[in-house]
Design a protein around this motif. Structure first.
Motif, PDB file in Angstrom:
ATOM      1  N   UNK A 187       0.806  -1.218   0.000  1.00  0.00           N
ATOM      2  CA  UNK A 187       0.000   0.000   0.000  1.00  0.00           C
ATOM      3  C   UNK A 187       0.845   1.277   0.000  1.00  0.00           C
ATOM      4  N   UNK A 188       1.825   1.350   0.881  1.00  0.00           N
ATOM      5  CA  UNK A 188       2.515   2.617   1.116  1.00  0.00           C
ATOM      6  C   UNK A 188       3.866   2.763   0.424  1.00  0.00           C
ATOM      7  N   UNK A 189       4.439   1.674  -0.046  1.00  0.00           N
ATOM      8  CA  UNK A 189       5.712   1.777  -0.763  1.00  0.00           C
ATOM      9  C   UNK A 189       5.557   1.485  -2.255  1.00  0.00           C
ATOM     10  N   UNK A 190       4.548   0.648  -2.595  1.00  0.00           N
ATOM     11  CA  UNK A 190       4.327   0.293  -3.999  1.00  0.00           C
ATOM     12  C   UNK A 190       3.021   0.840  -4.552  1.00  0.00           C
ATOM     13  N   UNK A 191       2.237   1.526  -3.718  1.00  0.00           N
ATOM     14  CA  UNK A 191       1.037   2.265  -4.125  1.00  0.00           C
ATOM     15  C   UNK A 191      -0.022   1.384  -4.795  1.00  0.00           C
ATOM     16  N   UNK A 192      -0.177   0.177  -4.311  1.00  0.00           N
ATOM     17  CA  UNK A 192      -1.189  -0.723  -4.864  1.00  0.00           C
ATOM     18  C   UNK A 192      -2.573  -0.317  -4.365  1.00  0.00           C
ATOM     19  N   UNK A 193      -3.576  -0.620  -5.176  1.00  0.00           N
ATOM     20  CA  UNK A 193      -4.961  -0.368  -4.762  1.00  0.00           C
ATOM     21  C   UNK A 193      -5.373  -1.458  -3.779  1.00  0.00           C
ATOM     22  N   UNK A 194      -6.491  -1.218  -3.089  1.00  0.00           N
ATOM     23  CA  UNK A 194      -6.997  -2.224  -2.155  1.00  0.00           C
ATOM     24  C   UNK A 194      -7.334  -3.518  -2.891  1.00  0.00           C
ATOM     25  N   UNK A 195      -7.884  -3.390  -4.082  1.00  0.00           N
ATOM     26  CA  UNK A 195      -8.248  -4.573  -4.860  1.00  0.00           C
ATOM     27  C   UNK A 195      -7.006  -5.387  -5.241  1.00  0.00           C
ATOM     28  N   UNK A 196      -5.942  -4.692  -5.643  1.00  0.00           N
ATOM     29  CA  UNK A 196      -4.701  -5.385  -5.992  1.00  0.00           C
ATOM     30  C   UNK A 196      -4.104  -6.093  -4.779  1.00  0.00           C
ATOM     31  N   UNK A 197      -4.152  -5.426  -3.642  1.00  0.00           N
ATOM     32  CA  UNK A 197      -3.621  -6.021  -2.415  1.00  0.00           C
ATOM     33  C   UNK A 197      -4.435  -7.252  -2.040  1.00  0.00           C
ATOM     34  N   UNK A 198      -5.755  -7.139  -2.133  1.00  0.00           N
ATOM     35  CA  UNK A 198      -6.621  -8.271  -1.804  1.00  0.00           C
ATOM     36  C   UNK A 198      -6.305  -9.465  -2.697  1.00  0.00           C
ATOM     37  N   UNK A 199      -6.123  -9.214  -3.969  1.00  0.00           N
ATOM     38  CA  UNK A 199      -5.812 -10.306  -4.895  1.00  0.00           C
ATOM     39  C   UNK A 199      -4.453 -10.921  -4.569  1.00  0.00           C
ATOM     40  N   UNK A 200      -3.473 -10.087  -4.303  1.00  0.00           N
ATOM     41  CA  UNK A 200      -2.127 -10.596  -4.033  1.00  0.00           C
ATOM     42  C   UNK A 200      -2.051 -11.376  -2.719  1.00  0.00           C
ATOM     43  N   UNK A 201      -2.813 -10.929  -1.722  1.00  0.00           N
ATOM     44  CA  UNK A 201      -2.787 -11.598  -0.420  1.00  0.00           C
ATOM     45  C   UNK A 201      -3.885 -12.660  -0.285  1.00  0.00           C
ATOM     46  N   UNK A 202      -4.649 -12.857  -1.354  1.00  0.00           N
ATOM     47  CA  UNK A 202      -5.709 -13.873  -1.377  1.00  0.00           C
ATOM     48  C   UNK A 202      -6.721 -13.669  -0.243  1.00  0.00           C
ATOM     49  N   UNK A 203      -7.197 -12.439  -0.141  1.00  0.00           N
ATOM     50  CA  UNK A 203      -8.194 -12.079   0.871  1.00  0.00           C
ATOM     51  C   UNK A 203      -9.297 -11.264   0.193  1.00  0.00           C
ATOM     52  N   UNK A 204     -10.426 -11.163   0.879  1.00  0.00           N
ATOM     53  CA  UNK A 204     -11.454 -10.262   0.374  1.00  0.00           C
ATOM     54  C   UNK A 204     -11.156  -8.849   0.886  1.00  0.00           C
ATOM     55  N   UNK A 205     -11.805  -7.891   0.282  1.00  0.00           N
ATOM     56  CA  UNK A 205     -11.553  -6.477   0.615  1.00  0.00           C
ATOM     57  C   UNK A 205     -11.790  -6.196   2.089  1.00  0.00           C
ATOM     58  N   UNK A 206     -12.883  -6.694   2.632  1.00  0.00           N
ATOM     59  CA  UNK A 206     -13.171  -6.439   4.050  1.00  0.00           C
ATOM     60  C   UNK A 206     -12.058  -6.980   4.937  1.00  0.00           C
ATOM     61  N   UNK A 207     -11.536  -8.156   4.597  1.00  0.00           N
ATOM     62  CA  UNK A 207     -10.421  -8.720   5.353  1.00  0.00           C
ATOM     63  C   UNK A 207      -9.183  -7.851   5.250  1.00  0.00           C
ATOM     64  N   UNK A 208      -8.962  -7.291   4.075  1.00  0.00           N
ATOM     65  CA  UNK A 208      -7.811  -6.399   3.878  1.00  0.00           C
ATOM     66  C   UNK A 208      -7.974  -5.134   4.717  1.00  0.00           C
ATOM     67  N   UNK A 209      -9.182  -4.590   4.757  1.00  0.00           N
ATOM     68  CA  UNK A 209      -9.424  -3.400   5.579  1.00  0.00           C
ATOM     69  C   UNK A 209      -9.158  -3.690   7.053  1.00  0.00           C
TER      70      UNK A 209
END
Length: 139
Positions: free
Chosen positions: A99-121
């Motif tokens: 999020x803070x060093x590579x500026x990924x969106x929440x959706x990209x982070x969720x996909x990369x970490x294999x989680x849903x958006x709410x879990x990422x939040x």
């Protein structure tokens, strides 16, 4: 400054650098047009030469600012990266880096970490609380 604002500084500086680079490119294009104008209209060279000098000075000033911003960005990325490395959980560290060093969106982070958006939040909130605790202990 709260933790989220502190971590977001990297993105803001990066965006400022990109904006200044775009300004330099626009000025460079304008300078190229001015060179064409100078060669096409020899009767009014003095005005165009001064205009060209102004453009070059502005480009140089912006490039100096860009270099200073890049130095600041590198230092801040190192500082924030070191802070993130103090987070215990590797998943929380990865989320913060994405999020803070590579500026990924929440959706990209969720996909990369294999989680849903709410879990990422939820993970993000935990990560921010941990970073906040680490920052407090360093003060």
């Amino acid at each position: 400054m709260n933790t989220r604002e502190y971590l977001s500084q990297v993105y803001q500086i990066d965006q400022r650098i990109n904006s200044k680079i775009a300004q330099v490119e626009a000025l460079r294009a304008l300078a190229e047009k001015s060179v064409t104008t100078i060669s096409d209209t020899p009767h009014n060279k003095t005005h165009n030469v001064h205009h060209m000098e102004d453009i070059i000075v502005e480009m140089v000033d912006l490039e100096v600012e860009i270099n200073a911003d890049i130095d600041n960005l590198v230092d801040l990325k190192e500082e924030i990266g070191a802070l993130i490395q103090r987070v215990q959980s590797s998943k929380l560290r990865r989320l913060l880096e994405l999020r803070y060093l590579y500026f990924r969106t929440w959706e990209q982070i969720a996909a990369e970490l294999h989680r849903d958006i709410r879990g990422i939040y939820r993970m993000h909130n935990r990560a921010l609380r941990e970073i906040d605790a680490i920052r407090s202990s360093l003060r």
